[in-house]
Design an enzyme around this catalytic site. Structure first.
Site, short mmCIF file in Angstrom:
data_model
loop_
_atom_site.label_atom_id
_atom_site.label_comp_id
_atom_site.label_asym_id
_atom_site.label_seq_id
_atom_site.Cartn_x
_atom_site.Cartn_y
_atom_site.Cartn_z
N ASN A 189 -1.12 -9.38 1.44
CA ASN A 189 0.34 -9.70 2.04
C ASN A 189 0.35 -9.42 3.25
OD1 ASN A 189 1.39 -10.39 -0.77
ND2 ASN A 189 1.28 -8.41 -1.05
N SER A 232 -1.05 5.07 -9.46
CA SER A 232 -1.84 4.52 -8.66
C SER A 232 -2.46 5.44 -7.28
CB SER A 232 -1.27 3.40 -7.81
OG SER A 232 -2.54 2.64 -7.00
N CYS A 277 8.92 0.19 -8.82
CA CYS A 277 7.78 0.47 -7.63
C CYS A 277 8.45 1.70 -7.00
CB CYS A 277 6.96 -0.63 -6.99
SG CYS A 277 5.84 -0.07 -5.90
N HIS A 326 -10.56 -1.80 -4.01
CA HIS A 326 -10.79 -2.58 -2.61
C HIS A 326 -12.02 -2.78 -1.85
CE1 HIS A 326 -6.36 -2.39 -3.36
NE2 HIS A 326 -6.33 -1.16 -2.83
N GLU A 368 11.36 3.48 0.58
CA GLU A 368 11.69 2.36 0.07
C GLU A 368 11.32 2.15 -1.48
OE1 GLU A 368 11.73 -0.74 3.87
OE2 GLU A 368 9.64 -0.05 3.03
N CYS A 410 3.28 -5.81 -2.23
CA CYS A 410 2.30 -4.78 -2.12
C CYS A 410 1.59 -4.47 -0.79
CB CYS A 410 1.19 -5.09 -3.26
SG CYS A 410 0.15 -3.72 -3.31
N CYS A 446 -4.94 3.82 5.03
CA CYS A 446 -5.72 2.58 4.66
C CYS A 446 -5.26 1.22 5.57
CB CYS A 446 -5.20 2.12 3.17
SG CYS A 446 -5.65 3.30 2.12
N CYS A 457 2.99 7.77 4.87
CA CYS A 457 1.65 8.21 3.82
C CYS A 457 0.69 8.72 4.81
CB CYS A 457 1.23 6.54 3.39
SG CYS A 457 -0.33 6.71 2.29
N CYS A 486 -2.97 -1.60 4.87
CA CYS A 486 -1.82 -1.36 4.26
C CYS A 486 -0.75 -1.07 5.50
CB CYS A 486 -1.70 -0.28 3.43
SG CYS A 486 -0.08 0.14 2.46
#
Length: 396
Positions: free
Chosen positions: A327, A226, A128, A250, A115, A370, A139, A135, A142
């Site tokens: 989010n 990032s 982005c 974070h 995406e 995000c 985390c 991944c 996320c």
């Protein structure tokens, strides 16, 4: 701290074998493109000139058909078409949010999907992009991190996301037309799916292509990478890419960060801060961005805000802190901090002399915000209980 602390899922991270056939010229560095042309019959004396010409057609004009490269001899164009292709990821779906944010689902080699999100603002347009399918970092806050890593993206698949977005925005200039300096796509952030520094070489090569002045020509200061804190690759990022740096921070204690960002078990907060303090070229004009997702009752206290300031001041790091309202996504084990709590946290940071913008949530209605990216090919939905167990939150 054991050096063998688990930080990633037990999956292969090497790229799968890509389909055989004609060579894709997208994603090759200039040196690689020159060598490839020579290998397929271009005379060595002509190779540098041909490389420059083809490079401009692909990256300055967005041309994908060799027949349209009119400053090349017709026979040479036919020769190129026999050996090469110019291919970028295929757009499977395109969603447009009420706020103008665009989310693309793109298919790459092997049928995998990633995406990509384009965020238009008054003074810029930010893309982005993703660096991995899935991944590896898990985390716990996320959504993307709940999808297992499939493979690293190639440099062609990374820079191809930029080219795909320019296609959709109709932003390729026309040869011979007056130069237009306005950019709909003016900035790139490597904040999509994946940890960029676990795919360093491909990310580096793709960003070098995006920055090349005879092509897409984005300034290195328009690109932000990032990372969750892959400490050994941080200095290398400045030296070999030269872009701006953002850190998924974070949390202000190792105990909390071990849960939120498990890579902290390998390189803890102190090791990460030391690497940031010595980041080459860091200055007040090129500050490091600390990304900080606001989680209700987890990391949003006044004490956390003061600890964050102390970390940054103690290491003399030129910094700004981006506060990100969490989010929420289906099954998420956390809740967003209240607006009042976020404002109070931001005010403490601001009073200490640091910029503390609260990120405006964009594209939330199409799950493009995000931490929400998660490829549609990954259909399995975990229950909240499963996610809490994996995040180490059971019983809390």
């Amino acid at each position: 701290m054991s050096p063998k602390a688990p930080i990633t899922q037990d999956v292969m991270t090497i790229p799968r074998k890509l389909p055989e056939g004609k060579v894709n010229l997208v994603g090759l560095t200039r040196d690689q493109l020159r060598a490839t042309l020579i290998e397929h019959g271009t005379p060595e004396k002509q190779a540098k000139m041909r490389t420059g010409q083809i490079w401009q057609w692909i990256y300055q004009w967005g041309v994908r058909d060799f027949a349209l490269m009119t400053n090349l001899a017709k026979a040479y164009r036919a020769q190129l078409a026999e050996s090469f292709v110019i291919e970028i990821p295929e757009v499977v779906t395109r969603q447009v949010s009420e706020d103008g944010t665009r989310k693309y689902l793109c298919r790459i080699a092997g049928g995998h999907e990633v995406e990509v999100v384009y965020i238009p603002e008054e003074d810029r347009g930010t893309l982005c992009i993703s660096s991995q399918v899935g991944c590896t970092l898990t985390c716990s806050f996320c959504h993307t991190g709940t999808q297992k890593l499939v493979r690293n993206l190639t440099s062609a698949e990374i820079v191809g996301q930029v080219m795909m977005a320019r296609d959709d925005l109709e932003e390729w200039p026309t040869p011979g037309a007056p130069k237009d300096e306005t950019r709909l796509l003016s900035n790139i952030v490597l904040m999509g799916m994946g940890e960029p520094l676990y795919n360093f070489e491909n990310v580096r090569d793709a960003m070098k292509i995006a920055m090349d002045p005879e092509g897409i020509s984005l300034s290195r200061r328009r690109i932000t990478l990032s990372t969750s804190g892959v400490v050994p690759e941080i200095a290398r990022t400045a030296e070999e890419i030269g872009c701006l740096l953002a850190i998924s921070f974070h949390a202000t204690t190792d105990e909390t960060r071990d849960v939120l960002v498990p890579i902290n078990k390998r390189w803890n907060i102190e090791e990460l801060l030391q690497a940031l303090a010595s980041y080459p070229n860091v200055s007040n004009s090129e500050r490091i961005t600390f990304e900080y997702v606001m989680l209700d009752g987890v990391n949003d206290s006044d004490e956390d805000a003061h600890r964050l300031i102390n970390h940054i001041k103690r290491h003399k790091i030129p910094a700004k802190i981006n506060l990100i309202p969490f989010n929420e996504w289906p099954g998420a084990p956390y809740k967003r901090s209240s607006n009042n709590r976020i404002r109070a946290f931001a005010n403490i940071i601001y009073q200490a002399g640091y910029a503390s913008p609260i990120r405006k949530t964009r594209g939330e209605d199409i799950m493009a915000a995000c931490g929400q990216l998660k490829s549609a090919t990954e259909r399995a939905r975990k229950s909240r209980k499963q996610i809490e167990a994996e995040a180490g939150l059971s019983g809390n």
